[in-house]
Design an enzyme around this catalytic site. Sequence first.
Site, mmCIF file in Angstrom:
data_model
loop_
_atom_site.group_PDB
_atom_site.id
_atom_site.type_symbol
_atom_site.label_atom_id
_atom_site.label_comp_id
_atom_site.label_asym_id
_atom_site.label_seq_id
_atom_site.Cartn_x
_atom_site.Cartn_y
_atom_site.Cartn_z
ATOM 1 N N LYS A 1 8.238 1.593 0.452
ATOM 2 C CA LYS A 1 8.861 0.956 -0.719
ATOM 3 C C LYS A 1 9.999 1.822 -1.267
ATOM 4 O O LYS A 1 11.109 1.345 -1.484
ATOM 5 C CB LYS A 1 7.808 0.699 -1.788
ATOM 6 C CG LYS A 1 6.672 -0.207 -1.339
ATOM 7 C CD LYS A 1 5.708 -0.488 -2.458
ATOM 8 C CE LYS A 1 4.960 0.754 -2.907
ATOM 9 N NZ LYS A 1 4.101 1.320 -1.848
ATOM 10 N N PRO B 1 0.836 -1.206 0.000
ATOM 11 C CA PRO B 1 0.000 0.000 0.000
ATOM 12 C C PRO B 1 0.868 1.251 0.000
ATOM 13 O O PRO B 1 2.059 1.205 0.313
ATOM 14 C CB PRO B 1 -0.803 -0.119 1.304
ATOM 15 C CG PRO B 1 -0.594 -1.508 1.784
ATOM 16 C CD PRO B 1 0.687 -1.993 1.223
ATOM 17 N N GLU C 1 -24.051 10.245 19.798
ATOM 18 C CA GLU C 1 -22.744 9.655 20.121
ATOM 19 C C GLU C 1 -22.819 8.793 21.383
ATOM 20 O O GLU C 1 -22.131 7.770 21.478
ATOM 21 C CB GLU C 1 -21.691 10.755 20.291
ATOM 22 C CG GLU C 1 -21.503 11.638 19.075
ATOM 23 C CD GLU C 1 -21.139 10.851 17.837
ATOM 24 O OE1 GLU C 1 -20.500 9.782 17.957
ATOM 25 O OE2 GLU C 1 -21.513 11.283 16.729
#
Length: 624
Positions: free
Chosen positions: A204, A199, A421
């Site tokens: 990388k 991802p 909430e």
Amino acid sequence: MKKFKGFGNSLLIWIVLFIAVFAVSQMTYSPEDTPKSDDIPYSEFVEKVNAGEVYSVKMQGQQILGTRKDATKFKTYVPNNAQIVELLEKNKVTISAEPEEKDSEGWLSALLGWLPMLFFLFFWIIMMRQMAASNGKALSFGKSKARLLTGKDSVTFKDVAGIEEAKQELQEIVEFLKAPAKFQRLGGKIPKGVLLVGPPGTGKTLLAKAIAGEAGVPFYSISGSDFVEMFVGVGASRVRDMFEQAKKTCPCIVFMDEIDAVGRHRGAGLGGGNDEREQTLNQLLVEMDGFETNSGIILMAATNRPDVLDPALLRPGRFDRQVVVNNPDVKGREEILKVHVRKVPLAPNVRLDILARGTPGFSGADLANLVNEAALLAARRNKTMVTMGDFEDAKDKVMMGTERRSLIMDEKEKRMTAYHEAGHAIVSLHLPESDPLHKVTIIPRGRALGVTMQLPEKDKYSQSKTYLQSRLSILFAGRVAEEMILGKEKVSTGASNDIQVATTIARRMVTEWGMSPLGPIAFEEPESDVFLGYSIAKRKNMADNTALQVDKAISTLVQTSYRRTQDILRQHKKELDTLAKGLIEYETLSGDEVNALLKGKKIRQDEKKITLKKPRLTVPEVKE
């Protein structure tokens, strides 16, 4: 320094050229080049004056330029002792005088005379140089744009953490380049290609930079988009040139970032795909493993879309290794945080292990952003060190969005949001396999008016049916709480996102995961990207009766979870009211503070209590 030297050489050439042109102009130019007058002796001039043939004269020193009465011109020179003025006045000749010309005026006249030619020469040279530069660019259009990295000021494997398996495989390549005999004595061959898959933000490109710093061999870096041009054949030419450069410096590493820009499936587009891109890919395939062997050249590439790459590119012999760089686990996140806080002054209360447990799913780039946000918050607060509170606030900002305290809600909006909430939080506390409650707030963040946040105790790699059913009930809790307090006719649009997420989960439970009475049958084909974490489902061909059964199973699953949520909130109505009042008073409560409040304990009122301001505007309806 080289630029300055080139500029000096160019300036010297222009100076020499200017001096040469000016010298030639002086040798070829003379005042006599102007139209000549009739030169006569002085004695003849006196005779013509006495004879009344002279009309006017112009005196410049000893030179006299005269005009006869027949309009003809003449010129003569007067001796120093001549009484010429009296003679001219006596014969009524018109007299005019000018200063004698100096040598500097002659130079100026020469310069002005040659100025147009100098301008013409200047523009001609400029045009020739531009044409030469254009020809050079045209000749280098098919040259490779790969940049050679020397390894100076680059990262090493010490700067890479959280992806130990990937580091180990790449470390082996570095060792092979440094000591190939160790591997070749048993018949091993150097890999031709290494594909880094994962991802975005997992490291990388950072791994590639680390190899550049560790390998000690030439390292070429290029992007897949550098090969793509509008002219057919240019990309293939650049591929050939890149490998030609690499052959001269073997052994070496060539790193190609975002290879999916040039390595996509061939023939996937309209009319056979893009000819330029496909020719570039064909040349890349030949260079990696064709009739000519490129031993000593390791091609490294990175992508987050391995599913779109051409199969011929992924076969052994081209990309021999595919190294998966996934999001780090809790231990890896802690190691990554240690790398990023090296230059950050930390307070003694900072616990990186707690931060690592509280950031599941974060990539290396996300963690770097978290540390940076915490440092910026501490600097904004004029602190000398970054505290744990700064990290917690930065984590909330990254995960839930920035607080929008400028949006002041009126009492009605605030009460509705608080019950919404509180409903999420109460249901999450009374369901099995539910993630622990981390924080509840009614302060608007991002696009939501409020947020209920849960954090898993550990990384989860699979989800059970019980967990998913609990997740459905928690998602419906906000809408159910609004119905209980305000009535069905007064519910808001705040639950729109909850309903959408719940419907998606229920559909996948039925059509993909086999968690329904219809059995373990895949009714949809998920076209998913494993590494990007999203899925686009495509319904299979099925009978109308089967499709109707699938829709009924999804509806049954949703309705069952909805009724379960209603039962939980009716049983714990007192807790719902208590938590809603606490949210109205304190606006933000942590998981521990919610538990303390429900048990009747006092929380830090002096520190947390916020004075309510008078409403300045009504907040528009926003999706939660």
